[in-house]
Design a protein around this motif. Structure first.
Motif, PDB file in Angstrom:
ATOM      1  N   UNK A  70       5.186  93.414   3.013  1.00  0.00           N
ATOM      2  CA  UNK A  70       5.161  91.959   2.836  1.00  0.00           C
ATOM      3  C   UNK A  70       4.410  91.361   4.026  1.00  0.00           C
ATOM      4  N   UNK A  71       3.465  90.498   3.737  1.00  0.00           N
ATOM      5  CA  UNK A  71       2.703  89.833   4.776  1.00  0.00           C
ATOM      6  C   UNK A  71       3.115  88.366   4.805  1.00  0.00           C
ATOM      7  N   UNK A  72       3.502  87.886   5.981  1.00  0.00           N
ATOM      8  CA  UNK A  72       3.891  86.486   6.129  1.00  0.00           C
ATOM      9  C   UNK A  72       3.612  86.032   7.550  1.00  0.00           C
ATOM     10  N   UNK A  73       3.719  84.744   7.768  1.00  0.00           N
ATOM     11  CA  UNK A  73       3.434  84.118   9.048  1.00  0.00           C
ATOM     12  C   UNK A  73       4.762  83.778   9.724  1.00  0.00           C
ATOM     13  N   UNK A  74       4.956  84.228  10.961  1.00  0.00           N
ATOM     14  CA  UNK A  74       6.198  83.941  11.663  1.00  0.00           C
ATOM     15  C   UNK A  74       6.160  82.546  12.271  1.00  0.00           C
ATOM     16  N   UNK A  75       7.221  82.162  13.010  1.00  0.00           N
ATOM     17  CA  UNK A  75       7.324  80.809  13.548  1.00  0.00           C
ATOM     18  C   UNK A  75       6.242  80.505  14.582  1.00  0.00           C
ATOM     19  N   UNK A  76       5.596  81.524  15.172  1.00  0.00           N
ATOM     20  CA  UNK A  76       4.502  81.309  16.118  1.00  0.00           C
ATOM     21  C   UNK A  76       3.163  81.140  15.410  1.00  0.00           C
ATOM     22  N   UNK A  77       3.142  81.372  14.092  1.00  0.00           N
ATOM     23  CA  UNK A  77       1.895  81.277  13.335  1.00  0.00           C
ATOM     24  C   UNK A  77       1.140  82.576  13.244  1.00  0.00           C
ATOM     25  N   UNK A  78       1.709  83.661  13.735  1.00  0.00           N
ATOM     26  CA  UNK A  78       1.053  84.966  13.713  1.00  0.00           C
ATOM     27  C   UNK A  78       1.336  85.636  12.377  1.00  0.00           C
ATOM     28  N   UNK A  79       0.267  86.110  11.718  1.00  0.00           N
ATOM     29  CA  UNK A  79       0.402  86.800  10.434  1.00  0.00           C
ATOM     30  C   UNK A  79       0.698  88.266  10.712  1.00  0.00           C
ATOM     31  N   UNK A  80       1.725  88.792  10.039  1.00  0.00           N
ATOM     32  CA  UNK A  80       2.162  90.161  10.277  1.00  0.00           C
ATOM     33  C   UNK A  80       2.499  90.819   8.945  1.00  0.00           C
ATOM     34  N   UNK A  81       2.175  92.096   8.807  1.00  0.00           N
ATOM     35  CA  UNK A  81       2.592  92.889   7.654  1.00  0.00           C
ATOM     36  C   UNK A  81       3.761  93.751   8.111  1.00  0.00           C
ATOM     37  N   UNK A  82       4.890  93.624   7.427  1.00  0.00           N
ATOM     38  CA  UNK A  82       6.122  94.258   7.874  1.00  0.00           C
ATOM     39  C   UNK A  82       6.299  95.632   7.245  1.00  0.00           C
ATOM     40  N   UNK A  83       7.037  96.493   7.952  1.00  0.00           N
ATOM     41  CA  UNK A  83       7.280  97.857   7.474  1.00  0.00           C
ATOM     42  C   UNK A  83       8.675  98.022   6.878  1.00  0.00           C
ATOM     43  N   UNK A  84       9.483  96.971   6.837  1.00  0.00           N
ATOM     44  CA  UNK A  84      10.814  97.042   6.252  1.00  0.00           C
ATOM     45  C   UNK A  84      11.913  97.346   7.241  1.00  0.00           C
ATOM     46  N   UNK A  85      11.563  97.429   8.527  1.00  0.00           N
ATOM     47  CA  UNK A  85      12.575  97.738   9.539  1.00  0.00           C
ATOM     48  C   UNK A  85      12.608  96.726  10.669  1.00  0.00           C
ATOM     49  N   UNK A  86      11.650  95.798  10.699  1.00  0.00           N
ATOM     50  CA  UNK A  86      11.595  94.833  11.791  1.00  0.00           C
ATOM     51  C   UNK A  86      12.015  93.451  11.311  1.00  0.00           C
ATOM     52  N   UNK A  87      12.615  92.690  12.214  1.00  0.00           N
ATOM     53  CA  UNK A  87      13.111  91.355  11.887  1.00  0.00           C
ATOM     54  C   UNK A  87      11.925  90.406  11.744  1.00  0.00           C
ATOM     55  N   UNK A  88      11.931  89.670  10.632  1.00  0.00           N
ATOM     56  CA  UNK A  88      10.848  88.732  10.376  1.00  0.00           C
ATOM     57  C   UNK A  88      11.201  87.302  10.720  1.00  0.00           C
ATOM     58  N   UNK A  89      12.462  86.947  10.518  1.00  0.00           N
ATOM     59  CA  UNK A  89      12.900  85.587  10.813  1.00  0.00           C
ATOM     60  C   UNK A  89      14.415  85.561  10.886  1.00  0.00           C
ATOM     61  N   UNK A  90      14.951  84.443  11.328  1.00  0.00           N
ATOM     62  CA  UNK A  90      16.394  84.246  11.416  1.00  0.00           C
ATOM     63  C   UNK A  90      16.770  83.121  10.470  1.00  0.00           C
ATOM     64  N   UNK A  91      17.669  83.416   9.535  1.00  0.00           N
ATOM     65  CA  UNK A  91      18.065  82.433   8.533  1.00  0.00           C
ATOM     66  C   UNK A  91      19.314  81.694   9.005  1.00  0.00           C
ATOM     67  N   UNK A  92      19.286  80.351   8.982  1.00  0.00           N
ATOM     68  CA  UNK A  92      20.474  79.596   9.392  1.00  0.00           C
ATOM     69  C   UNK A  92      21.480  79.467   8.250  1.00  0.00           C
ATOM     70  N   UNK A  93      22.750  79.458   8.580  1.00  0.00           N
ATOM     71  CA  UNK A  93      23.805  79.155   7.615  1.00  0.00           C
ATOM     72  C   UNK A  93      24.909  78.413   8.345  1.00  0.00           C
TER      73      UNK A  93
END
Length: 191
Positions: free
Chosen positions: A72-95
């Motif tokens: 999955x390729x997405x842009x993090x909060x810094x604006x950097x585009x990254x393709x993830x490998x399924x083991x690294x944290x992409x974002x933090x979801x608030x609840x």
């Protein structure tokens, strides 16, 4: 040697190809926190044994790490585009979480049930004047104790400091629904 007209057409064709390539490369990628369900998985929050709330709960909000699926390729909060490998944290979801300061729901209900006629429940919750009134009037002749038991049981009366009760994380928590000016109201069909 190419004619000036042919040279101009070749130049326009090269510019057109470069613009098409730049457009294809700069496709706008979504932010990581805007991924669809199934494109990420969030970890379960760590629950504090004492407060029965998530460990990092501040200002009625806690954050849990979410991991995007592989490739999955997405842009993090810094604006950097990254393709993830399924083991690294992409974002933090608030609840949402609750503010607790140490008042147990089980203790408040037990005090209200067994010692409510003496005002022990109100003293425990931080209402000393009401506790003294119940003590002096023997629980308003029993009716006040019954009313307080119901109000505490359905969590209408809570601690005096405005915090929430400590209730098991998967326990009998009640959520009050509120209607205000931002609430959407569906129009009733006329008959």
């Amino acid at each position: 040697m190419a004619l000036p007209r042919e040279r101009c057409l070749l130049w326009l064709f090269a510019v057109f190809r470069c613009l098409c390539f730049l457009n294809a490369v700069s496709v706008d990628t979504d932010k990581c926190d805007e991924l669809r369900l199934g494109q990420y998985i969030c970890e379960t929050p760590k629950i504090n044994d004492v407060t029965q709330e998530p460990e990092n709960c501040t200002n009625y909000t806690a954050f849990v790490p979410c991991i995007p699926a592989p490739n999955i390729t997405c842009r993090n909060y810094n604006g950097i585009v990254n393709t993830f490998n399924g083991k690294e944290v992409g974002f933090y979801k608030p609840f949402s979480c609750r503010n607790v300061t140490g008042y147990s729901y089980k203790v408040a209900v037990a005090l209200s049930l067994f010692l409510g006629w003496l005002g022990a429940d109100r003293f425990y919750l931080g209402y000393p004047a009401l506790g003294l009134l119940k003590f002096c009037t023997v629980g308003f002749c029993g009716i006040g104790s019954l009313i307080d038991f119901v109000l505490i049981s359905v969590q209408i009366v809570g601690p005096a400091d405005g915090s929430s009760y400590i209730i098991d994380y998967y326990g009998a928590r009640l959520t009050r629904l509120v209607i205000d000016n931002d609430t959407y109201r569906k129009k009733q069909m006329e008959q």
